[in-house]
Scaffold this motif. Structure first.
Motif, PDB file in Angstrom:
ATOM      1  N   UNK A 195       0.708  -1.276   0.018  1.00 16.12           N
ATOM      2  CA  UNK A 195       0.169  -0.050  -0.032  1.00 16.12           C
ATOM      3  C   UNK A 195       0.780   1.308  -0.059  1.00 16.12           C
ATOM      4  N   UNK A 196       1.018   1.922  -1.104  1.00 15.08           N
ATOM      5  CA  UNK A 196       2.112   2.977  -1.258  1.00 15.08           C
ATOM      6  C   UNK A 196       1.417   4.256  -0.344  1.00 15.08           C
ATOM      7  N   UNK A 197       0.021   4.242  -0.006  1.00 13.21           N
ATOM      8  CA  UNK A 197      -0.520   5.280   0.693  1.00 13.21           C
ATOM      9  C   UNK A 197       0.115   5.469   2.263  1.00 13.21           C
ATOM     10  N   UNK A 198       0.428   4.079   2.702  1.00 18.19           N
ATOM     11  CA  UNK A 198       1.040   4.192   4.099  1.00 18.19           C
ATOM     12  C   UNK A 198       2.470   3.873   4.230  1.00 18.19           C
TER      13      UNK A 198
ATOM     14  N   UNK B 141     -14.517  10.700  17.060  1.00 22.76           N
ATOM     15  CA  UNK B 141     -15.432  10.823  16.020  1.00 22.76           C
ATOM     16  C   UNK B 141     -14.475  10.492  14.664  1.00 22.76           C
ATOM     17  N   UNK B 142     -13.178  10.745  14.852  1.00 21.28           N
ATOM     18  CA  UNK B 142     -12.316  10.751  13.499  1.00 21.28           C
ATOM     19  C   UNK B 142     -11.624   9.311  13.732  1.00 21.28           C
ATOM     20  N   UNK B 143     -11.905   8.392  14.373  1.00 23.64           N
ATOM     21  CA  UNK B 143     -11.279   7.203  14.552  1.00 23.64           C
ATOM     22  C   UNK B 143     -10.913   6.314  13.624  1.00 23.64           C
ATOM     23  N   UNK B 144     -11.669   6.568  12.557  1.00 29.21           N
ATOM     24  CA  UNK B 144     -11.690   5.643  11.289  1.00 29.21           C
ATOM     25  C   UNK B 144     -10.744   6.426  10.206  1.00 29.21           C
ATOM     26  N   UNK B 145     -10.097   7.537  10.539  1.00 31.44           N
ATOM     27  CA  UNK B 145      -8.977   8.248   9.423  1.00 31.44           C
ATOM     28  C   UNK B 145      -7.693   7.477   9.606  1.00 31.44           C
TER      29      UNK B 145
ATOM     30  N   UNK C 145      -6.256   3.687  11.390  1.00 32.78           N
ATOM     31  CA  UNK C 145      -6.760   2.782  12.499  1.00 32.78           C
ATOM     32  C   UNK C 145      -6.276   1.106  11.947  1.00 32.78           C
ATOM     33  N   UNK C 146      -6.158   0.498  13.022  1.00 35.35           N
ATOM     34  CA  UNK C 146      -5.911  -1.235  12.414  1.00 35.35           C
ATOM     35  C   UNK C 146      -6.979  -1.942  12.992  1.00 35.35           C
ATOM     36  N   UNK C 147      -7.882  -2.524  12.103  1.00 29.88           N
ATOM     37  CA  UNK C 147      -9.073  -3.005  12.563  1.00 29.88           C
ATOM     38  C   UNK C 147      -8.648  -4.620  13.047  1.00 29.88           C
ATOM     39  N   UNK C 148      -7.769  -5.218  12.801  1.00 31.32           N
ATOM     40  CA  UNK C 148      -7.769  -6.580  13.083  1.00 31.32           C
ATOM     41  C   UNK C 148      -7.011  -6.617  14.395  1.00 31.32           C
ATOM     42  N   UNK C 149      -7.325  -7.912  15.109  1.00 36.93           N
ATOM     43  CA  UNK C 149      -6.353  -8.464  16.173  1.00 36.93           C
ATOM     44  C   UNK C 149      -6.892  -8.227  17.398  1.00 36.93           C
ATOM     45  N   UNK C 150      -8.277  -7.306  17.522  1.00 39.95           N
ATOM     46  CA  UNK C 150      -8.743  -7.160  18.727  1.00 39.95           C
ATOM     47  C   UNK C 150      -9.879  -8.082  18.887  1.00 39.95           C
ATOM     48  N   UNK C 151     -10.978  -7.758  19.954  1.00 44.37           N
ATOM     49  CA  UNK C 151     -12.332  -8.431  20.040  1.00 44.37           C
ATOM     50  C   UNK C 151     -13.239  -8.194  18.969  1.00 44.37           C
ATOM     51  N   UNK C 152     -13.240  -7.239  18.252  1.00 41.10           N
ATOM     52  CA  UNK C 152     -14.188  -6.786  17.449  1.00 41.10           C
ATOM     53  C   UNK C 152     -13.819  -7.723  15.850  1.00 41.10           C
TER      54      UNK C 152
ATOM     55  N   UNK D   7      -2.390  -1.164   8.928  1.00 41.53           N
ATOM     56  CA  UNK D   7      -2.816   0.089   9.342  1.00 41.53           C
ATOM     57  C   UNK D   7      -3.623   0.685   7.990  1.00 41.53           C
ATOM     58  N   UNK D   8      -4.610   1.253   8.501  1.00 42.32           N
ATOM     59  CA  UNK D   8      -5.657   1.729   7.455  1.00 42.32           C
ATOM     60  C   UNK D   8      -5.451   3.592   7.633  1.00 42.32           C
ATOM     61  N   UNK D   9      -5.543   4.200   6.386  1.00 36.73           N
ATOM     62  CA  UNK D   9      -5.370   5.662   6.721  1.00 36.73           C
ATOM     63  C   UNK D   9      -6.143   6.617   5.521  1.00 36.73           C
ATOM     64  N   UNK D  10      -6.769   7.518   5.872  1.00 36.72           N
ATOM     65  CA  UNK D  10      -7.324   8.704   5.133  1.00 36.72           C
ATOM     66  C   UNK D  10      -6.445   9.713   5.254  1.00 36.72           C
ATOM     67  N   UNK D  11      -5.437   9.784   4.508  1.00 40.33           N
ATOM     68  CA  UNK D  11      -4.180  10.751   4.587  1.00 40.33           C
ATOM     69  C   UNK D  11      -4.432  12.322   4.653  1.00 40.33           C
TER      70      UNK D  11
END
Ligand code: UT7
Length: 335
Positions: A153-156, A188-192, A194-201, A216-220
């Protein structure tokens, strides 16, 4: 009872040996050295080896900070490790450090506030010394971000690097040390960022790995806009709380995410370039490690002298932000 002044007694940092240059990234993703340098200021970053984990970096930085502070690990009452890349979910990386240092009397825990984590840790540790709970605290920012970056992922992938910085806190002369703090969050800006995997969700499953949920996922763009706004606001706010003016600032030590973000904060504070610590060209964004590594390099480079006012300021995933003003107490050595 008079409330004691608390400050930084010693700093240390550790960077893994392996360098990854922008031209190395050109071989992995569709990017160029020119794009990375012009959009971020980053030229190279350090990468941990396969058998190194975050606690290994944190340990090395801690040894140096303790040595420069002139105290032993056994004198520590508290160890906080700010990280989003702990060795494992638990025990905490701080527990691993406590054992490895032999800090038998220290309470220890990890703190997750992404790139603002070190500033969150400084604030909490300094308050516990001020109130008399502990005499000395070790605050560490340490990350192995290369292990949670999607190298396709070149964005990150071009942004992040690995490293660790540590400081020892304790009492300092009256009127010196930390003069003001500010911490904040906007969930409220958490999804800008974050890293979704590996937790209880979203625990680790074959599917979560296949779907790249552990990266890592990012809205740069959104993070960029937020960063410019809070870096300026927080810098001005901590100065005001400390009763200081822009012209009183001897050194700005900002989170190292993007040179354009740092420049925006520098211009707002009307500071010349030589009053701002920049090392992201060498290390990229090391999240919670960025500020303590930059501070340690400034101290060892004799950029800081007793009586100087330093502004530390950062932002990160969460969203979170933080800042503080320090009147430097130590006569620094370049050891
Ligand atoms: O500690 C907090 C962590 N995160 C941050 O601080 C990130 C804050 N944000 C930033 O630093 C910037 O937004 C970035 C450096 C991530 C991106 O810079 P930008 O100037 O905002 O670029 P952009 O996202 O607007 O992308 C411009 C173009 C896009 O192409 P199109 O859609 O215009 O064709 C991207 O796909 O650049 C492209 N692009 C790249 N090109 C070459 C994105 N990444 C790369 C890359 N190499 N690595």
């Amino acid at each position: 009872m008079t409330i004691p002044s608390v400050g930084i007694l010693g700093t240390g940092s550790y960077l893994p040996e392996k360098k990854m240059m922008n031209i190395d990234l050109e071989k992995i993703v569709d990017t160029t050295d020119e794009w990375i340098v012009s959009r971020t200021g980053i030229k190279e970053r350090r990468i941990v080896s396969d058998d190194q984990a975050t606690s290994d970096l944190a340990y090395e930085a801690s040894l140096k900070a303790l040595q420069r502070a002139g105290i032993t690990a056994e004198q520590l009452g508290l160890i906080i490790v700010a990280t989003v890349t702990p060795d494992m979910t638990f025990p905490s990386t701080a527990n691993l450090i406590q054992e490895r240092l032999g800090a038998k009397k220290a309470a220890s825990f990890d703190l997750a506030a992404a790139c603002s984590g070190f500033l969150y840790g400084l604030t909490m540790a300094s308050q516990s010394i001020r109130t008399g709970l502990y005499q000395y605290a070790l605050v560490i920012g340490a990350e192995s971000l290369s292990k949670i970056v999607d190298w396709e992922d070149r964005n990150t992938s071009v942004l992040f690097g690995d490293g660790a910085g540590a400081v020892v806190l304790g009492k300092v002369d009256e009127g010196y040390g930390f003069l003001s703090f500010e911490l904040g969050a906007d969930g409220g800006g958490g999804d800008f960022l974050y890293l979704p995997g590996g937790g209880s969700r979203c625990p680790a499953t074959e599917k979560s790995v296949k779907n790249k949920q552990h990266y890592v996922k990012m809205n740069g763009k959104e993070v960029f806009k937020f960063a410019v706004r809070v870096m300026e606001q927080v810098s001005e706010s901590v100065l005001e709380k400390a009763g200081l003016l822009k012209e009183d600032v001897a050194l700005l030590v900002p989170h190292q995410a993007n040179l354009r973000i740092i420049d925006a904060a520098r211009k707002r504070l009307e500071l010349p370039e030589d009053k701002v610590v920049v090392n992201l060209d060498k290390y990229g964004n090391m999240s919670s490690a960025s500020i303590p590594v930059a501070l340690d390099e400034a101290v060892r480079g004799n950029q800081v002298k007793r009586g100087d006012h330093l502004v530390l300021v950062g932002f990160g995933g969460g969203l979170t932000w933080g800042g503080c003003v320090i009147r430097w107490d130590q006569e620094m050595t370049s050891a």
